[in-house]
Design a protein around this motif. Structure first.
Motif, PDB file in Angstrom:
ATOM      1  N   ARG A 118     -50.073  72.405 -30.615  1.00  0.00           N
ATOM      2  CA  ARG A 118     -49.871  70.991 -30.902  1.00  0.00           C
ATOM      3  C   ARG A 118     -50.053  70.160 -29.634  1.00  0.00           C
ATOM      4  N   ASP A 119     -50.070  68.843 -29.811  1.00  0.00           N
ATOM      5  CA  ASP A 119     -50.097  67.879 -28.713  1.00  0.00           C
ATOM      6  C   ASP A 119     -51.487  67.822 -28.059  1.00  0.00           C
ATOM      7  N   VAL A 120     -51.550  67.130 -26.920  1.00  0.00           N
ATOM      8  CA  VAL A 120     -52.803  66.941 -26.192  1.00  0.00           C
ATOM      9  C   VAL A 120     -52.678  67.540 -24.792  1.00  0.00           C
ATOM     10  N   ASN A 121     -53.830  67.805 -24.161  1.00  0.00           N
ATOM     11  CA  ASN A 121     -53.855  68.376 -22.809  1.00  0.00           C
ATOM     12  C   ASN A 121     -53.057  69.675 -22.732  1.00  0.00           C
ATOM     13  N   VAL A 122     -53.177  70.478 -23.757  1.00  0.00           N
ATOM     14  CA  VAL A 122     -52.341  71.670 -23.864  1.00  0.00           C
ATOM     15  C   VAL A 122     -52.658  72.729 -22.813  1.00  0.00           C
ATOM     16  N   PRO A 123     -53.924  72.954 -22.419  1.00  0.00           N
ATOM     17  CA  PRO A 123     -54.130  73.948 -21.359  1.00  0.00           C
ATOM     18  C   PRO A 123     -53.320  73.627 -20.100  1.00  0.00           C
ATOM     19  N   SER A 124     -53.302  72.366 -19.707  1.00  0.00           N
ATOM     20  CA  SER A 124     -52.587  71.976 -18.500  1.00  0.00           C
ATOM     21  C   SER A 124     -51.077  72.048 -18.695  1.00  0.00           C
ATOM     22  N   LYS A 125     -50.606  71.622 -19.841  1.00  0.00           N
ATOM     23  CA  LYS A 125     -49.159  71.640 -20.075  1.00  0.00           C
ATOM     24  C   LYS A 125     -48.629  73.065 -20.174  1.00  0.00           C
ATOM     25  N   SER A 126     -49.368  73.917 -20.840  1.00  0.00           N
ATOM     26  CA  SER A 126     -48.925  75.307 -20.934  1.00  0.00           C
ATOM     27  C   SER A 126     -48.986  75.980 -19.568  1.00  0.00           C
ATOM     28  N   PHE A 127     -49.993  75.625 -18.766  1.00  0.00           N
ATOM     29  CA  PHE A 127     -50.072  76.164 -17.411  1.00  0.00           C
ATOM     30  C   PHE A 127     -48.869  75.717 -16.592  1.00  0.00           C
ATOM     31  N   GLY A 128     -48.477  74.446 -16.710  1.00  0.00           N
ATOM     32  CA  GLY A 128     -47.309  73.953 -15.986  1.00  0.00           C
ATOM     33  C   GLY A 128     -46.054  74.730 -16.335  1.00  0.00           C
ATOM     34  N   CYS A 201     -42.092  62.788 -13.634  1.00  0.00           N
ATOM     35  CA  CYS A 201     -43.144  62.255 -14.502  1.00  0.00           C
ATOM     36  C   CYS A 201     -42.453  61.810 -15.780  1.00  0.00           C
ATOM     37  N   ALA A 202     -43.161  61.739 -16.882  1.00  0.00           N
ATOM     38  CA  ALA A 202     -42.524  61.326 -18.129  1.00  0.00           C
ATOM     39  C   ALA A 202     -41.853  62.497 -18.835  1.00  0.00           C
ATOM     40  N   GLY A 203     -42.458  63.681 -18.701  1.00  0.00           N
ATOM     41  CA  GLY A 203     -41.907  64.861 -19.353  1.00  0.00           C
ATOM     42  C   GLY A 203     -41.664  65.973 -18.349  1.00  0.00           C
ATOM     43  N   ARG A 204     -42.589  66.952 -18.328  1.00  0.00           N
ATOM     44  CA  ARG A 204     -42.357  68.110 -17.479  1.00  0.00           C
ATOM     45  C   ARG A 204     -43.546  68.488 -16.589  1.00  0.00           C
ATOM     46  N   THR A 205     -44.753  68.458 -17.141  1.00  0.00           N
ATOM     47  CA  THR A 205     -45.879  69.112 -16.471  1.00  0.00           C
ATOM     48  C   THR A 205     -46.148  68.554 -15.083  1.00  0.00           C
ATOM     49  N   ARG A 206     -46.365  67.265 -14.971  1.00  0.00           N
ATOM     50  CA  ARG A 206     -46.757  66.709 -13.681  1.00  0.00           C
ATOM     51  C   ARG A 206     -45.641  66.791 -12.646  1.00  0.00           C
TER      52      ARG A 206
END
Length: 538
Positions: A118-128, A201-206
């Protein structure tokens, strides 16, 4: 014949790809672009990990930049709506030669045992999430950070999102330092090694990537991510600041030299490769290999001068949204900056995300000879009849039988549009026209007319009236000081062109924010089940 119509017989068959074909290419690290050609909202509901969202409506605008090699392996996917085949034919019409349609769409991917995300930019978010799980990236809860601020502790809070996101809402007292700028500039904001640095950031990844960047670079300060970002801050019942304008400082020669040394060390550990201006000239002419060229500095620096052929993608956003600008998985990525810090730090993350990434050495002021914002090539534009904003205004005032159809984003339409205009999605054109009153003349528009000009021939094929383009689009109408209205009074299509992110804005439901965090926590397990990522965390 205009550029959006593929050559050849209208019913010639398009080759199909199956789950096993795509998975084999990903596992073997062969180049492949799996393109989800639906609108962003349905894409965000369920898609394969490396399915990059390239909506059908934007293919003429975005394909040449995002798919620079015409013989790259491309697979289009939808969820059975028929968009994938239309997109494949459109890509063939633009000169791409190796285009297939994923047989059975997203449902077939799932039925074959493929993992859906789900969601957008998932490769980067899952990597984070994988980075945090492997490196135990330090973090502090919102309540702990608030206590430090209230106690006037020696603390610096840096927001690593884009500046426009920061201005929407931010942690009180924080400074905007977009991700790739952190290692370059943090020592100016926190010169005392005892100063606590908080990254949000706003959530977690960045915030995870930003915090780990400083840890990897050996910053002597104590560093921690704000756990769950502004979402966590809001869920803790703490107030956010709005409209802030604090931005990162310039750096001294001494700070630059130290940052350069730290960044190069991280890049070397991550396996980042080095290249030269001469070598990238050869790569531009190379056949059979996709290469992306990105300048990771700020947009302002890029416009002041950049290497020819390089596109502006600030480093923090490149790590966060990699598949949006580089959808060919397995391609080569070349990065440039003017300081020897931002490209190395950005490249260190891309290398860990299993990209072949190179940094250009020896870039001096003399090489940064191109000026301006830069724009990638677009598809040839069909010849269409145009009408000026003033001309449209006069005809509407005279009571002529005209319907205006606006193909801008739904968000922009809500803010303001030509009075009486209908909003429509190009990807659902026939359905939209069935809801729009018939007219003697149709005038198509969007923000700038760049997208609408490609839609004119398609509308002409579906209506009896004349079809014109509003020259200069909505921007020309507003610039002329003509009347405007807002709201969604005339929607001919469902507003699915953009997925509502639970971490954007200040009016999200608490349940949606918590559900988003819960989803992120489960991404590492999804990566394991998918098994195609090749991520390696240093």
């Amino acid at each position: 014949m205009n550029a959006i119509v593929p050559p050849g017989e209208p019913h010639q068959s398009i080759p199909q790809a199956a789950y096993a074909d795509v998975r084999a290419a990903l596992l073997a690290r062969r180049e492949i672009a799996l393109l989800d050609v639906r609108e962003e909202d349905p894409h965000a509901r369920a898609h394969p990990l490396f399915a990059a969202n390239l909506p059908l409506a934007r293919i003429e605008l975005d394909a040449y930049a995002r798919l620079p090699r015409r013989d790259a392996s491309i697979v289009t996917i939808d969820d059975g709506e028929g968009l994938a085949e239309v997109a494949a034919r459109r890509l063939l019409g633009l000169g791409y030669t190796d285009v297939r349609v994923f047989k059975g769409g997203v449902a077939a991917w799932r039925d074959a045992g493929g993992e859906l995300f789900r969601d957008v930019n998932v490769p980067s978010k899952s990597f984070g999430e994988l980075v945090e799980a492997r490196r135990h990236t330090p973090s502090l809860a919102a309540e702990e950070v608030q206590a430090l601020i209230d106690g006037k502790a020696d603390v610096v809070v840096v927001d690593v999102r884009r500046f426009d996101e920061y201005q929407t809402m931010n942690i009180p007292g924080s400074t905007s330092v977009p991700g790739a700028e952190l290692v370059l500039r943090i020592a100016e904001l926190a010169p005392d090694p005892a100063t606590q640095v908080i990254v949000n950031c706003a959530g977690r990844t960045r915030s995870i990537i930003g915090t780990q960047s400083l840890v990897n670079a050996g910053l002597p300060n104590p560093v921690a991510a704000l756990r769950n970002g502004t979402i966590g801050w809001t869920l803790a019942g703490q107030a956010l600041e709005k409209g802030a304008a604090r931005r990162f400082p310039e750096v001294s020669d001494a700070v630059l030299a130290q940052a350069r040394q730290r960044a190069r060390s991280v890049a070397d550990r991550a396996g980042v490769r080095r290249t030269s201006l001469a070598e990238i000239g050869d790569w531009r002419r190379q056949q059979g290999r996709t290469t992306y060229f990105f300048d990771v500095r700020t947009p302002e620096e890029y416009e002041a001068g950049h290497l020819p052929g390089f596109l502006s993608v600030p480093g923090g956003q490149l790590v966060q949204e990699t598949e949006m600008v580089a959808p060919v998985r397995g391609a080569r990525i070349v990065l440039a900056d003017s300081d020897g810090v931002r490209a190395d730090m950005t490249a260190s993350w891309l290398a860990q995300m299993a990209w072949e990434v190179h940094v250009v050495d020896g870039v001096g002021a003399d090489e940064l000879g191109e000026r301006g914002a830069g724009r990638a090539d677009e598809a040839p534009v069909p010849v269409v009849q145009r009408l000026s904003a003033e001309g449209l205004s006069h005809r509407l005032a005279a009571g002529e039988d005209i319907v205006v159809i606006d193909f801008t984003t739904h968000a922009n339409y809500l803010k303001r549009h030509v009075p009486g205009a209908w909003w429509a999605l190009r990807s659902q054109l026939a359905e939209a026209l069935a809801r729009i009153p018939k007219a003697a003349r149709y005038v198509l528009t969007c923000g700038s007319s760049r997208l609408a000009r490609y839609v004119v021939p398609e509308v002409e094929a579906l209506v009896d009236g004349e079809v014109w383009l509003l020259d200069g689009g909505n921007a020309a109408w507003f610039a002329a000081g003509l009347p405007e209205e807002g709201g969604e009074s005339r929607l001919a299509s469902p507003p699915i062109d953009r997925y509502r992110r639970p971490y954007e804005g200040t009016d999200n439901a608490r349940e949606a924010m918590q559900a988003y965090l819960d989803w992120e926590f489960g991404l590492v397990a999804q990566l394991g089940r998918d098994g195609t990522h090749h991520f390696e965390v240093i």
